[in-house]
Design an enzyme around this catalytic site. Structure first.
Site, mmCIF file in Angstrom:
data_model
loop_
_atom_site.group_PDB
_atom_site.id
_atom_site.type_symbol
_atom_site.label_atom_id
_atom_site.label_comp_id
_atom_site.label_asym_id
_atom_site.label_seq_id
_atom_site.Cartn_x
_atom_site.Cartn_y
_atom_site.Cartn_z
ATOM 1 N N ASP A 10 0.847 -1.190 0.000
ATOM 2 C CA ASP A 10 0.000 0.000 0.000
ATOM 3 C C ASP A 10 0.882 1.239 0.000
ATOM 4 O O ASP A 10 1.820 1.336 0.803
ATOM 5 C CB ASP A 10 -0.895 0.022 1.238
ATOM 6 N N ASP A 135 -15.832 -3.281 0.091
ATOM 7 C CA ASP A 135 -15.286 -2.989 1.417
ATOM 8 C C ASP A 135 -16.452 -2.724 2.359
ATOM 9 O O ASP A 135 -17.172 -1.738 2.185
ATOM 10 C CB ASP A 135 -14.374 -1.764 1.359
#
Length: 246
Positions: A10, A135
């Protein structure tokens, strides 16, 4: 189908980071060279990498695009599979990444705002190269870097995007993400049982037992970030656990 353990790389402001529940400023890990980090996971045996531009996901501006492109350029010829997400908001954004050699692009906000985008990309590039991220927080899917909540459940949207041609789903349980307190496999199990395409799980994995639990409910793989970066277990530990619990 071989269950995959996929390291997360990330990126925020040009560094490899791990955030707590996606909140900017909550970095628990910050490493200067994402490319070096990515190469390190490959050296340890990773067959697939999960590259996320957090600036793109949170702010809608893909600041880390040059770094991601270099990682794809350096590692893809070696046979490493790469899935990329974060701030992909248009057909052109997705197409550029796919043309570069990205194996799968990950759509979240763009897919919810324009479901037909998923269909267009699947028709143009093949559904297996289109992954939709769902998500979930409190049972509903979040968008725009987890800043907004939709009215839809992961199962509702999973079924919808499968019908539009998505080749896989990435399911993240925000309630567990980054806390390293373990996982609740039930939401993943519900999604897996509702669709016929692969579901990759993410969020909250803390132990190799969490990984085994996800494999047993039918997930096709798991993205692991904080637990690897903070030494809860090693990548080799994870691979060995899967071998011993097929």
């Amino acid at each position: 189908m071989v269950f995959e353990v996929i390291p997360a790389v990330d990126m925020r402001n040009g560094k490899c980071v791990q955030l707590v529940q996606g909140v900017p400023g909550s970095e628990m890990i910050s490493l200067d060279d994402p490319g070096e980090v990515a190469s390190g996971w490959v050296e340890q045996g990773a067959a697939t990498l999960h590259l996320i531009d957090l600036d793109g996901a949170i702010e809608g501006v893909r600041k880390n695009a040059p770094i991601i492109e270099k990682i794809i350029h350096d590692l893809h010829p070696a046979g490493v599979s790469v899935q990329v997400g974060g701030g992909i908001r248009s057909f052109e954004d997705a197409g550029k990444l796919l043309d570069l050699g990205t194996d799968r692009i990950i759509l979240s906000t763009a897919a919810l705002n324009d479901p037909q985008l998923v269909k267009r990309l699947a028709e143009e590039y093949g559904g297996e190269r289109v992954m939709v991220a769902l998500d979930a927080k409190d049972g509903k899917v979040s968008i725009e870097g987890w800043k907004k909540q939709s009215e839809h459940t992961p199962v509702e949207l999973g079924v919808k995007f499968e019908s539009l041609g998505a080749g896989s789903l990435l399911f993240t349980n925000i309630d567990s993400e980054g806390l390293m307190k373990g996982i609740d496999v039930q939401p993943t199990a519900e999604l897996v049982s509702s669709v016929n395409i692969p579901v990759v799980a993410s969020g909250g994995v803390t132990t190799v037992e969490d990984i085994i639990s996800l494999s047993k409910v039918g997930a096709s793989g798991v993205v692991v970030g904080s637990a690897l970066y903070t030494g809860k277990f090693t990548f080799q530990d994870a691979l060995e656990a899967i071998k011993q619990n097929p």
